[in-house]
Design a protein around this motif. Structure first.
Motif, short mmCIF file in Angstrom:
data_model
loop_
_atom_site.label_atom_id
_atom_site.label_comp_id
_atom_site.label_asym_id
_atom_site.label_seq_id
_atom_site.Cartn_x
_atom_site.Cartn_y
_atom_site.Cartn_z
N ASP A 10 -20.04 -67.26 -39.04
CA ASP A 10 -18.70 -67.39 -39.48
C ASP A 10 -17.54 -66.42 -39.15
O ASP A 10 -17.53 -65.13 -39.43
N SER A 38 -14.28 -66.14 -39.32
CA SER A 38 -13.05 -65.91 -40.19
C SER A 38 -13.18 -64.43 -41.26
O SER A 38 -12.37 -64.36 -41.73
N VAL A 90 -11.35 -63.64 -45.75
CA VAL A 90 -11.20 -64.92 -44.79
C VAL A 90 -9.86 -64.76 -44.20
O VAL A 90 -8.78 -64.40 -44.73
N PRO A 113 -7.54 -67.24 -42.84
CA PRO A 113 -7.12 -68.62 -43.09
C PRO A 113 -7.01 -69.50 -41.67
O PRO A 113 -7.45 -70.51 -41.53
N ASP A 117 -10.83 -70.22 -40.41
CA ASP A 117 -11.52 -70.90 -41.42
C ASP A 117 -12.10 -72.12 -41.09
O ASP A 117 -11.05 -73.11 -41.37
N ASN A 171 -11.03 -74.78 -43.92
CA ASN A 171 -9.49 -75.04 -44.38
C ASN A 171 -9.42 -76.39 -43.84
O ASN A 171 -9.19 -76.54 -42.75
N ARG A 226 -22.26 -64.52 -44.36
CA ARG A 226 -21.55 -65.67 -43.73
C ARG A 226 -21.84 -66.06 -42.33
O ARG A 226 -21.38 -65.94 -41.35
#
Length: 422
Positions: free
Chosen positions: A188, A190, A200, A202, A205, A208, A283
């Protein structure tokens, strides 16, 4: 090279019978052994011989998983071949896994099989076992002094002094391109602070809605977002890479100071020199292909190997590379440094090779498997696509599990290229 989109061609004759039981066939002789590797570690294995002993053995191994109950072992024995399940030195734990060192485990098992009189040895790499066995075949094919001398973390491999028996063939079942390449696709990006697993950005993400997220595989991401996301994934891997190398360098510097100071070494340096730091990588379940099924399309269900809820799988405790030493990160999980990647090793595989791809796989995606097939150096390579998930289970309740079809394909391929002589 041949590619088979279905298994219909191998379901005729005796292969169309229900001959693959879920336990080993009656009369199977099972032998469990404990072995000592050249570098002093303990490993083990289980040998399954048919009632009529075979001089050909198919080996199954994963760098961190216990494979004695692998679903294809009963089918191999039923087809008349011996099966060998190799255990890694650290089952269920990749905290300190360095693939170059794991080659000692593989070599010890194969040397044992040679001593037992097997004339032909084939390797079956399932999932993460593909990267391990492909690296072994590459290194075994080289002159000893041409083998990898040091792990990416700087540890001597001792591969030049290792007896590495050659394999006669390779089978890849549900192969991903290597654990580092796998993580590159699902980490991940983000995360903004490696010390805060809830941090995070955004704009990066995948969950999102502003970026295209919808639940149940209905997400749709723009080409622009995908490009930014993948670039940020590479950047996060590079950040962890730099952290790992700095931790190794700090420890090496402390060790040098301790050596130079001898008895007068500072206690702080002694502590640093002896310490093994652990990197927490949070993550790591954010592959866009698990959320947007239009990307690299297949028959897979929404979600990943870890489940259908992306919040639970990405933010939870279970996941790839969750805890690593700096050395294991560089050797196993880094797409930048790992040697155990099919992008580096497949070209050096010249043995007859069978690739079985599951069409509903949530970890091994069609483009990745095709890239592996294309890179293989073998003139004799066969690629089958079989309906099933990553573990060969049925995609619908009313159909035959893909693992049964895979077993028939495997048996037919073995009988055609490595016919039984007893």
């Amino acid at each position: 090279m041949s590619t088979e989109p279905s298994s219909q061609a191998v379901t005729a004759g005796f292969l169309n019978t229900d001959w693959n039981p879920r336990d080993v066939p009656a009369g199977t002789r099972t032998t469990n052994v404990v072995l000592r590797t050249a570098d002093g570690a303990a490993t083990g294995g289980s040998l399954y011989q048919p009632a009529t002993p075979s001089d050909t053995v198919v080996c199954v191994m994963h760098p961190r998983e216990f494979m004695a109950c692998h679903y294809l072992i009963p089918d191999l024995v039923a087809a008349g071949y011996a099966a060998w399940s190799q255990s890694p030195r650290s089952v269920g734990n990749d905290l300190r896994l360095e693939h170059e060192i794991a080659l000692h485990d593989v070599a010890t098992g194969l040397a044992h099989l040679k001593r037992q009189g097997f004339r032909r040895i084939l390797l079956l790499g399932n999932s993460g076992g593909a990267g391990l066995y492909a690296l072994y075949i590459q290194q075994a094919s080289l002159a000893p002094q041409a083998r990898i001398a040091k792990t990416p973390g700087g540890k001597p491999t001792q591969l030049a002094e290792l007896d590495m028996p050659q394999a006669d063939g390779l089978v890849l079942v549900g192969p991903h391109p290597g654990q580092g390449a796998l993580l590159q696709g699902c980490i991940d990006p983000s995360v903004t602070d490696e010390n805060n697993p809830l941090s995070v950005d955004p704009a990066l993400d995948a969950l999102n809605p502003a970026n295209g997220y919808l639940p149940k595989g209905q997400a749709r991401y723009t080409a622009e977002f995908i490009e930014r996301y993948r670039a940020a994934q590479r950047e996060r891997v590079a950040r962890i890479e730099a952290q790992a190398r700095q931790l190794i360098q700090t420890r090496l510097q402390a060790r040098r100071r301790v050596k130079e100071a001898a008895g007068a070494a500072l206690s702080e340096d002694r502590r640093i020199a002896a310490h093994t730091p652990i990197i927490n990588v949070w993550r790591t379940d954010g592959d866009l292909r698990c959320l947007d099924l239009s990307l690299d399309p297949s028959e897979r269900r929404p979600g990943s190997l870890w489940g259908g809820d992306p919040y639970a799988s990405n933010y939870g405790a279970v996941g790839f590379a969750r805890q690593c030493t700096p050395e294991s990160w560089l050797s196993t999980w880094s797409s930048l440094s790992s040697n155990a990647t099919l992008a580096k090793t497949a070209v050096d595989i010249t043995q007859p090779t069978l690739v079985i791809e599951y069409t509903g796989d949530q970890a091994c995606f069609p483009s990745d498997v095709q890239a592996i097939v294309d890179r293989l150096g073998a003139a004799d390579k066969t690629h089958h696509r079989v309906r099933g998930d990553h573990h060969g289970r049925a995609l619908t309740p009313d159909e035959e599990p893909g693992r049964y079809v895979a077993a028939r394909i495997l048996a037919a391929w073995l009988h055609a290229r490595f016919p039984l002589t007893n």
